[in-house]
Write a protein that holds these residues in place. Sequence first.
Motif, PDB file in Angstrom:
ATOM      1  N   ASP A 325     -43.584  31.730 -10.996  1.00 53.82           N
ATOM      2  CA  ASP A 325     -43.111  30.442 -10.489  1.00 53.82           C
ATOM      3  C   ASP A 325     -41.587  30.398 -10.401  1.00 53.82           C
ATOM      4  O   ASP A 325     -40.984  29.334 -10.480  1.00 53.82           O
ATOM      5  N   ALA A 327     -38.073  29.999  -8.965  1.00 58.20           N
ATOM      6  CA  ALA A 327     -37.692  29.131  -7.854  1.00 58.20           C
ATOM      7  C   ALA A 327     -36.288  29.386  -7.335  1.00 58.20           C
ATOM      8  O   ALA A 327     -36.048  29.311  -6.129  1.00 58.20           O
ATOM      9  N   LYS A 375     -40.138  26.785 -11.086  1.00 54.44           N
ATOM     10  CA  LYS A 375     -40.619  25.643 -10.311  1.00 54.44           C
ATOM     11  C   LYS A 375     -40.809  24.395 -11.151  1.00 54.44           C
ATOM     12  O   LYS A 375     -40.846  23.280 -10.608  1.00 54.44           O
TER      13      LYS A 375
END
Length: 500
Positions: A325, A327, A375
């Motif tokens: 995840d 980002a 994220k």
Amino acid sequence: MINSTYPSQSYWSYDKQDCPDPYGSIQCAKVGYTNTPRSMIYRSLFSFGIGSLLHKHVQDAKLSMDTVYSWTNTDYGTQVRVTGGINSGTTWSNNSGSWGAVVATANSHAHDRVRRRTEWGVTKALQTASGGTSNTLTLGLRAVSESDVNNWKKFDAGTALLTVIYNSYPNAPDLLTVAGGPCLTGASRPYIRTLTPALKARLTDPDGTARLLKGTFYWWKLSGGTRNSTDSVAQGSVVAGQNANVTIPSGRLADGGVYVTQAIANDGIDDGQYSSTCEFQVDVTPPGGPSAVTSTDYPNDGQAHGGVGTAGTFTLKPPTSTPSDFAGYAYTLDAGTSAASATQVTANTSDHTATISINPVVDQAYNLRVWSRDKAGNFSTSPYIYAFTVRAGTGPDARWSFDDSAGTDISQHGNTMAVSGGTWTSGRGAYGKALLLDGTTSYAATSGSVATRDPQTGGPVTLHSNQSFSVATTVRLDSAAGSGQEVIVAQDGSRTSPFL
């Protein structure tokens, strides 16, 4: 009404005015067997609009009307049954076969012609009808025995009432949020960086604010989980139209887990419909820090490069172990700025790097601080620090904006001006601040020669007025009157000013 002896006759507007005195002016609904003037069986039907009751919780329902005549002064029973719909063409032939089972029976008499209110409990019939789609319900009255004149009665049709106590089911909660974010599912589901997220939903009720509502939120694992009463939390006493706000208690969610949440409202009587589902993934583990920062414009080699106003490109590289995840990054040149307040940049999807541009405003040494971001919004625990130095000589040797209501040298060469007698006012276009002087005794001045930095070594040097240099300022004159010189900027000398 319908009549067995005249099976093809419509009684829609016929044979209703023969009630006994003192009821000659009312319309009578006849029920039962009579042999006057000949043997006949009457049944009476009543149609009620129930569109507003569809899909409501009927708690109680009663059909009632006045008995105004009976063959005998002894109570005999009259039944209520659900029948087919009626219209001006309804007859015994096309209707009597549509009568359902007995809904209720009520005993009454009025041989003495004294009005007596008669009431039937029809709750189950209304509950069944409210769950259907028809906007009308037709109820029929017939005698318990249609071969015995003792069951013969007449009712005042104008007093017929269908009295219903009902409750509207609360609406499905809407406007759900998870940890302050929108309700999403699938690949769009949010990552949240808390084990105790806040859940919110708006509760509404078709019956308005008559009853306070309770909002219950459920959550379960997306994979293999189901809605259950154990994993739930509720807030009561919510006014319809307002939000229910709850927090999932500590210890109920696991880091990395993917969950579903859903809400339902209750008005103290009934549950409403469940809301749509929302999904979220918990992530409270920060990513590793960036593995590197590189720049060919401003290398980290201990030497000065570029210059003020010369933009440089920097490449930010992901952690050695990049989380799924991952980002992007946060970066800043300000030592007092946190990761959350720093400039945010999204990583590209191929190699998870990011390219940024920095345009230095001061010739000095900088520490570029860079964090990784996932994220969920977690930042790496510590920043990666990339040091570079901007070469002197291209920017101003001294600069004063006065936006700080002081004489600070924003070139950071230390040429602070002392202000004497001046005041501060709004800048041009009401932006920032400006120094307001009286034109005679007030002024702002440095304490000595203008200091700057050597372009080659970066060390401190003094600006020499016997060499080329330029001075610029932005001024608004209050008045152009007078004959003397209007001096804006000057440099003091031993005998005279080198420039005015």
